[in-house]
Design an enzyme around this catalytic site. Sequence first.
Site, PDB file in Angstrom:
ATOM      1  N   GLU A 185      72.130  57.683 -17.566  1.00 50.12           N
ATOM      2  CA  GLU A 185      72.225  56.874 -18.786  1.00 50.12           C
ATOM      3  C   GLU A 185      72.055  57.724 -20.038  1.00 50.12           C
ATOM      4  OE1 GLU A 185      69.356  53.694 -18.798  1.00 50.12           O
ATOM      5  OE2 GLU A 185      69.401  53.565 -20.984  1.00 50.12           O
ATOM      6  N   TYR A 189      59.947  60.662 -22.319  1.00 55.98           N
ATOM      7  CA  TYR A 189      60.424  59.289 -22.475  1.00 55.98           C
ATOM      8  C   TYR A 189      60.241  58.515 -21.153  1.00 55.98           C
ATOM      9  CZ  TYR A 189      63.227  55.296 -21.990  1.00 55.98           C
ATOM     10  OH  TYR A 189      63.598  54.023 -21.662  1.00 55.98           O
ATOM     11  N   GLU A 230      73.146  51.547 -25.274  1.00 53.94           N
ATOM     12  CA  GLU A 230      72.125  50.538 -25.581  1.00 53.94           C
ATOM     13  C   GLU A 230      71.866  50.454 -27.088  1.00 53.94           C
ATOM     14  OE1 GLU A 230      68.827  51.951 -23.231  1.00 53.94           O
ATOM     15  OE2 GLU A 230      67.827  52.734 -24.992  1.00 53.94           O
ATOM     16  N   HIS A 282      68.061  59.448 -22.264  1.00 55.58           N
ATOM     17  CA  HIS A 282      67.602  58.987 -23.567  1.00 55.58           C
ATOM     18  C   HIS A 282      68.081  59.892 -24.697  1.00 55.58           C
ATOM     19  CE1 HIS A 282      64.876  56.431 -26.039  1.00 55.58           C
ATOM     20  NE2 HIS A 282      65.131  55.576 -25.068  1.00 55.58           N
ATOM     21  N   ASP A 329      67.524  57.815 -17.025  1.00 55.43           N
ATOM     22  CA  ASP A 329      67.828  57.705 -18.455  1.00 55.43           C
ATOM     23  C   ASP A 329      67.505  59.025 -19.147  1.00 55.43           C
ATOM     24  OD1 ASP A 329      68.237  56.906 -21.059  1.00 55.43           O
ATOM     25  OD2 ASP A 329      66.964  55.120 -20.951  1.00 55.43           O
ATOM     26  N   ARG A 376      65.191  52.924 -11.491  1.00 56.70           N
ATOM     27  CA  ARG A 376      65.350  54.000 -12.474  1.00 56.70           C
ATOM     28  C   ARG A 376      64.145  54.915 -12.362  1.00 56.70           C
ATOM     29  NH1 ARG A 376      64.820  53.683 -18.999  1.00 56.70           N
ATOM     30  NH2 ARG A 376      62.662  54.038 -18.423  1.00 56.70           N
ATOM     31  N   GLU A 385      69.539  45.679 -16.198  1.00 56.17           N
ATOM     32  CA  GLU A 385      68.202  46.272 -16.280  1.00 56.17           C
ATOM     33  C   GLU A 385      67.164  45.154 -16.336  1.00 56.17           C
ATOM     34  OE1 GLU A 385      67.405  48.546 -19.842  1.00 56.17           O
ATOM     35  OE2 GLU A 385      65.859  49.722 -18.833  1.00 56.17           O
ATOM     36  N   ARG A 432      76.335  49.564 -21.734  1.00 59.94           N
ATOM     37  CA  ARG A 432      74.901  49.262 -21.873  1.00 59.94           C
ATOM     38  C   ARG A 432      74.611  48.300 -23.027  1.00 59.94           C
ATOM     39  NH1 ARG A 432      70.770  49.435 -19.227  1.00 59.94           N
ATOM     40  NH2 ARG A 432      69.390  50.615 -20.595  1.00 59.94           N
ATOM     41  N   TRP A 477      65.007  60.807 -30.358  1.00 59.97           N
ATOM     42  CA  TRP A 477      64.004  60.271 -29.429  1.00 59.97           C
ATOM     43  C   TRP A 477      64.711  59.539 -28.295  1.00 59.97           C
ATOM     44  CZ3 TRP A 477      62.657  55.136 -28.001  1.00 59.97           C
ATOM     45  CH2 TRP A 477      61.613  55.099 -27.046  1.00 59.97           C
TER      46      TRP A 477
HETATM   47  O1  EZ4 Z   1      63.886  53.107 -25.325  1.00 62.24           O
HETATM   48  O2  EZ4 Z   1      64.313  49.572 -25.523  1.00 62.24           O
HETATM   49  O3  EZ4 Z   1      66.879  52.066 -21.019  1.00 62.24           O
HETATM   50  N1  EZ4 Z   1      65.995  51.701 -21.710  1.00 62.24           N
HETATM   51  C1  EZ4 Z   1      65.574  52.282 -22.818  1.00 62.24           C
HETATM   52  C2  EZ4 Z   1      64.507  51.552 -23.588  1.00 62.24           C
HETATM   53  C3  EZ4 Z   1      64.502  51.881 -25.074  1.00 62.24           C
HETATM   54  C4  EZ4 Z   1      63.753  50.810 -25.825  1.00 62.24           C
HETATM   55  C5  EZ4 Z   1      63.759  51.061 -27.323  1.00 62.24           C
HETATM   56  O4  EZ4 Z   1      63.250  49.970 -28.006  1.00 62.24           O
HETATM   57  O5  EZ4 Z   1      66.048  53.325 -23.168  1.00 62.24           O
HETATM   58  O6  EZ4 Z   1      63.241  51.796 -23.025  1.00 62.24           O
HETATM   59 CO    CO Z   2      67.922  53.617 -22.150  1.00 56.56          CO
END
Ligand code: EZ4
Ligand code: CO
Length: 402
Positions: free
Chosen positions: A236, A159, A262, A212, A210, A147, A339, A283, A402
């Site tokens: 992701e 992030y 996730e 995010h 990701d 990743r 992961e 996820r 976030w």
């Molecule tokens: O931000 O698990 O793909 N992984 C992620 C993680 C999340 C954290 C949050 O607690 O997006 O790093």
């Molecule tokens: Co993630």
Amino acid sequence: MKITDAKVIVCSPGRNFVTLKIFTDSGIYGLGDATLNGMEKAVAVYLENYCIPALIGRDPRNTEDIWHYFYRGVYWKRGSVSMTAISAIDMALWDIKAKTLNTPLYNLLGGRSRDRILVYCHANGKDVEETIEKVGSKIEKGFRAVRVQSGIPGIQHTYGVTLDNKPYEPATRGLAHEEYWDTSKYLNFLPSLFGKVREVFGDDIHLLHDVHHRCTPVEAARLAKEIEPFHLFWLEDPVTGELQEGLRLIRKHSTTPIAIGEVFNSVYDYTTLITEQLIDYIRMPLVHGGGITHLLKVAAMASVYHINTGFHGATDLSPVNLASALHFNTAINNFGIQEYMPHQEIVHDVFKINYSFNDGYLSIDDSPGIGVDIDEKKALKFPYEKASLPVNRKTDGTMFYW
Ligand code: EZ4
Ligand code: CO
């Protein structure tokens, strides 16, 4: 067989973990991960005050009935806190069930469908140059899937990227700190990053990224389309996923595979995504998605639609969750990838693990149950320390995801 007692162990070997331990009259106990990053105590209180008293006296082998007792039976259902508690109970009960039969958990979930579990690791750098260096070092360690996250010119915090060269850890001690985000800078930057990574490392290595939760559907559609030539394994959480219909727009414009969920905690977060084939990977991890009992159903539904698993596996999910996921991944047919963000060594002072990494894959040994144990005396040496995930604002101050 009866449940005689249960306890919640909160410890912090480098970071906080919540573990549920369920005892039985046969002397066998089971472990479940109950860690919800930044909300640890909420789950611990829910387990201690509401779930454990109702567990005592039940037959731990009745995993299906107990699951529904805490899901269907409870009026205020779903939500991360209660689903994490249900997950921990379910995991611990499957651990007991498999230990009682003296067999590794995967044998109760379908047996071995594969010998080893493909994993992806994280590479992150403050800029393109450092990120490329990190990807190279992960490939040298044997990883076949990486990743890639990079610092972005003009954005201070990104992030997944550390500024101090330490391993990335999303939660920091104390209250949440605030970060600032600029989607247009990100969108302008990301395709060129993947162009360079492909140029240096070629086509064999699987690349993931990701987002995010930081794009709107149309922004995500643009991004997925523009990175299409670099053939990512997956993109992701391109959008938050609260609006399942939003994924239609991404699908309409791109063949970049999508992984999502996730932060999901129920099959009902996935129904449109699965039945309309809007995603490619699930996820939602065992620890937050209702444990083995619920994920078996989600995975079965996904398999009908050619969707595979790609469970969340960051460091804030404990070794008990990771080992459980490895059993699950060993057994089901529609496993995709796992992961793998290795825990710091200090974590293994407390949790005795039964898995190892070799040549891009994780394997688990054949010890009965989930196979992970907790050293409670060592756990006591690492008391809970409050830690929080960051919050995120746009550069003009507007609250954002976030
Ligand atoms: O931000 O698990 O793909 N992984 C992620 C993680 C999340 C954290 C949050 O607690 O997006 O790093
Ligand atoms: Co993630």
